[in-house]
Design an enzyme around this catalytic site. Sequence first.
Site, short mmCIF file in Angstrom:
data_model
loop_
_atom_site.label_atom_id
_atom_site.label_comp_id
_atom_site.label_asym_id
_atom_site.label_seq_id
_atom_site.Cartn_x
_atom_site.Cartn_y
_atom_site.Cartn_z
N GLU A 131 8.41 2.98 8.01
CA GLU A 131 8.71 4.12 7.15
C GLU A 131 10.13 4.65 7.27
O GLU A 131 10.68 5.20 6.33
CB GLU A 131 7.69 5.22 7.41
CG GLU A 131 6.36 4.83 6.82
CD GLU A 131 5.17 5.59 7.38
OE1 GLU A 131 4.72 6.52 6.72
OE2 GLU A 131 4.68 5.24 8.48
N GLY A 159 0.84 -1.20 0.00
CA GLY A 159 0.00 0.00 0.00
C GLY A 159 0.87 1.25 0.00
O GLY A 159 0.68 2.14 -0.80
N LYS A 174 8.73 1.46 18.40
CA LYS A 174 8.59 2.80 17.81
C LYS A 174 7.99 2.79 16.41
O LYS A 174 7.69 3.87 15.89
CB LYS A 174 9.97 3.47 17.76
CG LYS A 174 10.41 4.04 19.12
CD LYS A 174 11.73 4.79 18.96
CE LYS A 174 12.10 5.52 20.23
NZ LYS A 174 13.44 6.17 20.09
N ASN A 199 9.86 -8.70 15.84
CA ASN A 199 10.27 -9.87 15.06
C ASN A 199 11.45 -9.47 14.17
O ASN A 199 11.27 -8.79 13.16
CB ASN A 199 9.10 -10.37 14.21
CG ASN A 199 9.45 -11.64 13.44
OD1 ASN A 199 10.57 -11.80 12.95
ND2 ASN A 199 8.50 -12.54 13.31
N GLY A 229 1.04 0.99 13.54
CA GLY A 229 0.23 -0.22 13.68
C GLY A 229 0.53 -1.02 14.93
O GLY A 229 -0.33 -1.19 15.81
#
Lengths: 168, 693
Positions: free
Chosen positions: B659, B235, B655, B585, B506
């Site tokens: 991006e 996206g 955090k 992860n 998220g």
Amino acid sequence: MDADITLTVDGQVRQVRVDTRTTLLDALRDRMGVTAPKKGCDHGQCGSCTVLLNGRRATTCLALAVAHDGAEITTAEGLADGDGAPHPVQRAFLDHDAFQCGYCTPGQICSAVGMLDEARAGHPSAVTTDLVGPVELTDAEIRERMSGNLCRCGAYVNIVAAIQEAAR
Amino acid sequence: MTGLLPARVIGQPLERADGMAKVTGTATYAAEHPVPGLTHLHPVQATIARGRVSAVDTAQAEALDGVIAVLTPANAPRLASTEDPELAVLQSDEVAFRGQVIGAVVATTPEIARHAAGLVQVSYVEQPHDVALRPDRADLYAPDKVNPAFPTDTEQGDVPSALADAAVRLDQTYTTAWYHNNPMEPHATIASWDGGDLTLHDSTQGVTAVRDTVAPVLGVAPERVRVICPHVGGGFGSKGQPHVHLVLAALAAKAVGRPVRLVVTRQQMFALVGYRTPTIQRIRMGADRTGRLTAISVDVVEQTSRIKEFAEQTAVPARMMYAAPHRRTTHRLAALDVPVPSWMRAPGECPGMFGLETAVDEMAAACGLDPIEFRVRNEPERDPETGRPFSSRNLVACLREGARRFGWAHRDPTPRARREAGWLVGTGVAASTYPAGRIAGSSVTIRFGPDRRYQVETAAADLGTGTWTALRQIAADALGVDYAEVDLRIGDTALPPASVAGGSTGIASWGSAVLDAAEAFRDKFGANPSEGDEASGGMPDNPHTERYAMHAFGAQFAEVRVREDTGEIRVSRLLGVFAAGRIVNPRTARSQFIGGMTMGLSMALHEQSVLDQRFGHIVNHDLAEYHIAANADVAELEAHWIDEHDPYVNPLGTKGIGEIGIVGTAAAISNAAHHATGVRVRDLPITLDKFLS
């Protein structure tokens, strides 16, 4: 105009009626419900729709279905064996996290399987220096040979590592 | 790790939970959901950039066998709300940009729909259009705020005097190109009505946001709209909010009384689903003789569409990166006859840090300092504009660790000093940053199932980010159980609502709600629950949010090679080190970082949407001509991170990492290109012609 054709898809012989304008990709996805090949550009520019067509990698969005009556097609789904165990290239993609969103992935994997066969058969690429001997699959060779498959998530370095592992 | 959820499953490099489905191609994306009685829609797009539709002749299209309906502004159903002009499709005959949807064909097959769309004859009354972004336009205006809610301008001290008094000064303009997100999966929607109930299979970063945005547009109660999206084929912001195709599919399905599928073509994506505005950044800096910045001034000019405002927050990172007593930032917009810009990976930080970090490299050189030492010297003790302490700020640690790994210590700073077989070789560095935020509004339900497994439910999204795996890891630790004992369900508005997967928020947002729900569950049912026991939670307020400045940081290092005779540029090495709190992860996190850096490389060298000002459209609107980095464009590329313990950002200490990887990459590459060649490229992309003039 419609035409009836027969395709063997992942080992299953199937009849399908297509518009003569229908691409092989749309025949698979829309007419037959085989959605492992993805539509990313519909112009042969991204590689998401790559399958093994009669054993060789091909972009199905550039092929008209009616021109491939009788063809044998293997998708990423068909590369895994019937018991659900992944193909070695798929296993390597999982181990190296060689994907994120997964949309280019079935095409990358079919392309990698086809590419490994081409290299084994001695096909040169644009970066091959020795055109006589067997192909040495350096990272540069893999990058060149896999550049028809775009990945917007940017997993290329993991894709190269996965293919190196699968090639061993 | 005091104060944070103890990590047991968190921190493990688990294989993706959806991995097998993705490598076998059996993960189902939006357009692939089998829906009985499906029909197919192909949009008709405006071929002028401004004016109005005066007549539409649909006779030929309607005469085609298999055509079910041809929709135009004259016959399309009315929307309940036209407040959002981007979504108000077929509600008026006005044309606001080239490529705008002005009609639609619904047919029994995609081939027929496409053929018929080409047969629709449209007449226009054309008006002169204006699509030229220039910094000297007389009609530039200051928006009320910049995305999402930052002040448009800021000012501290006396910038003009500080610049006049500075021992070292810089006054340069940096530009970034027009970019399109181009996720591999084109935007797609299947809309099905059942009486007054609407089901949407949509490719989206947030099913809850889609439902809540689209319901009032269609005049339906949100609880009568169900949005389903288990997998998203990328996206990068362009699926963060609904675009016109979603409303059009729902509208057309209503009109024809059958399910409608609309798959946006790659070409249409260049007009209909958002993009990043080009930016023009005038940057002025002043420093004293020791290399300490006294003034930072960033004035940004960028575009929005005439019908809907989106103001990219390009100057915002300049507000917190470096110390300087005198500082100002401004944003000015040109409202043009262009498609509506929107979010693209790291809006603000991504283009803004190209300008700022290239300018910093120039200032360091002007001060005779190593660019790392210059940055260290200008580290702020607190957030320069708000005065708040940083919850954690490890930029210097990233620069030092990156320098060690990259081999920076042996670098000869002289430009154009290294030649290898016809290639000029150089290295460069740039800083990276992204805010550590959360978005309210997520709920999580945890139920103890019949198979003695914990069912964790929330309408979160996985766009390749790893949510299917990482959120389950968080749930396992929050419940104190094994990963294998947790089932996760996401991507469906039938589940408790979740915030959009955007702004790298998220995991911090949904994860906090998972933790809250797990605590509620254990409080209510203890360690030995019974089948059917269920508890819910949400994202608690964070009292630290008002007290601390919260940001992730990173350092990006690049080695580039420029062919001396042709100017061809290659990036031979990229190395990033990030400080982004706790990593849930490591396997999927590394993919996020390298993916961001790869997109940053792509931005630096390749990407540019080319506008034809005569007609107002993007000429190179496909993946052959809008070049995104291919496999052969990426050589050595590695990402690392430092252990960072931040007890203030949220109870997980994360955090957000989606991006930051793209931020600063292009500057590191342009700085390396300058080191290689002595030529300073201030306008992206860095193409070969710029080294030859």
